[in-house]
Design a protein around this motif. Structure first.
Motif, PDB file in Angstrom:
ATOM      1  N   GLN A 126       0.843  -1.189   0.000  1.00 39.69           N
ATOM      2  CA  GLN A 126       0.000   0.000   0.000  1.00 39.69           C
ATOM      3  C   GLN A 126       0.885   1.248   0.000  1.00 39.69           C
ATOM      4  O   GLN A 126       2.116   1.139   0.005  1.00 39.69           O
ATOM      5  N   ILE A 144      -5.195   3.218   0.885  1.00 39.90           N
ATOM      6  CA  ILE A 144      -5.468   1.789   0.766  1.00 39.90           C
ATOM      7  C   ILE A 144      -6.209   1.483  -0.524  1.00 39.90           C
ATOM      8  O   ILE A 144      -7.302   2.017  -0.758  1.00 39.90           O
ATOM      9  N   LEU A 203      -6.140  -4.943  -0.657  1.00 42.98           N
ATOM     10  CA  LEU A 203      -6.194  -5.268   0.768  1.00 42.98           C
ATOM     11  C   LEU A 203      -7.171  -6.399   1.055  1.00 42.98           C
ATOM     12  O   LEU A 203      -6.854  -7.341   1.792  1.00 42.98           O
TER      13      LEU A 203
END
Length: 394
Positions: free
Chosen positions: A78, A114, A119
């Motif tokens: 990220q 993010i 994720l």
């Protein structure tokens, strides 16, 4: 339902950010707990054009990288966020000539931008590695809540055309705005925050640092990476967000007061671009040549809502957007997930020890809704202050 249905200590309906982080937290806290996550989306989910809510702040970041131990992923996969940044730039092209509020150096406590697709794919794999039973492409069809402390909740769900039945001591709704438990129990609660939002992703960086050739303006930040901030372009009754994603895309959104900027004026990409031409012309210029790189476009009307109760001594709970959603000033959203998931973990811990959780569940709900009310008040106050500062700086 059949009495022989598989039984779990906790079933989490929803395998997004809130549900998967809760599953990890439970497995890390209790080695012997059995957890099933039911996620309606098929995995892997797409990068970039997936879910809005890409920015985190310090509480959520600490929860992700330290409490859950995910620091290697956030550092390697990220983007480290360069703090919040606000430009009071309505109608202006000279970004170096407007009032700017933002950090000049990286803050000591990290936060992240993010890419939710990256994720959530990782979280699903990590949850499975920690012993969580993860079922994607799964749809909950029926819920029967337990009537007392001796019985279990019962669910009927489908996967790949096959109907399955499951029992759970704890049932957690993390399914987002679908709000399965909220609708079933009549917990929805409106509020007076009458605001809309639109957003989209562009498949290329928007490098705000290149919007000026002024060396002094550029040199104020070290590194010269304003583009890594959550940048807000602010005007009367709205803000525009610019958030970079690790996949190389950039998230752009408008949050606007319905009374000043009706949704009908921004609810398509072309309308939003026309709106930028008037209110944020420098952004319009940066985006105009990238129209072919549009990845998605979505909007939410009157998006803000409350909830009468999010934790119960009947061993159910709501977390993330399944409970309350205040504002796409979303970075506190991961904070609320961290706090809510920790409350749920604490309730389950007390239940596993055989202790009464009635008072604790009531207290946790009160704290949660109070924090949300305060956050909405702060958001409103921030918008008011932004407008006041803007007027003073003209």
């Amino acid at each position: 339902m059949k009495p022989t249905a598989p039984r779990y200590d906790a079933v989490i309906m929803g395998g997004g950010l809130a549900g998967l982080t809760l599953a990890l937290q439970l497995r890390q806290r209790f080695e012997d707990i059995s957890v099933l996550v039911l996620e309606r989306r098929a995995h892997p989910v797409p990068h970039a054009a997936h879910k809005v809510g890409e920015s985190s702040v310090e509480i959520g970041a600490h929860y992700f990288d330290t409490v859950l131990g995910l620091k290697p992923h956030f550092h390697n996969e990220q983007l480290r966020k360069f703090g919040f940044r606000f430009f009071f730039s309505e109608g202006r092209r000279d970004i170096d000539g407007v009032t700017e509020i933002g950090a000049s150096r990286y803050l000591a406590v990290p936060s992240y931008q993010i890419d939710r697709g990256i994720l959530e794919n990782y979280l699903a794999q990590e949850a499975a590695r920690h012993g969580v039973h993860f079922a994607d492409d799964a749809f909950v069809r029926r819920i029967e809540l337990a009537e007392d402390g001796a019985t279990h909740h019962r669910l009927q769900w489908t996967q790949g055309g096959e109907t399955r039945e499951t029992e759970a001591r704890w049932l957690i709704d993390a399914c987002g705005r679908a709000g399965l438990l909220k609708r079933k129990l009549g917990l929805a609660q409106p509020n007076d925050h009458d605001v809309n939002a639109v957003w989209f992703r562009i498949g290329e960086r928007i490098t705000i640092d290149h919007w000026s050739d002024d060396e002094a303006w550029r040199a104020r930040c070290d590194p010269q990476a304003r583009w890594l901030s959550t940048n807000h372009l602010v005007g009367a009754g709205y803000w525009v967000w610019l958030i970079p994603l690790a996949s190389g895309s950039h998230s752009v959104g408008i949050v606007a007061d319905q009374k000043l900027h009706p949704l009908a004026t921004i609810d398509t990409f072309d309308k939003a671009m026309d709106w930028f031409a008037t209110y944020q012309p420098r952004l319009y210029e940066a985006l105009d040549g990238k129209r072919h790189l549009l990845q998605d476009f979505a909007f939410l009307r009157h998006f803000s809502y409350g909830c009468k109760q999010v934790f119960s001594d009947r061993r159910w709970a709501l977390t993330g957007e399944a409970g309350l959603f205040l504002d796409p000033f979303y970075s506190p959203g991961s904070d609320f997930i961290a706090i809510g998931n920790t409350y749920i973990t604490d309730l389950i811990a007390h239940d596993r020890r055989g202790r009464s959780i009635e008072a604790r569940a009531r207290s946790s709900t009160t704290r949660s809704t109070t924090r949300s009310t305060r956050a909405r008040w702060r958001s409103t106050r921030t918008s008011t202050r932004c407008s006041a500062i803007r007027k003073c700086c003209r």
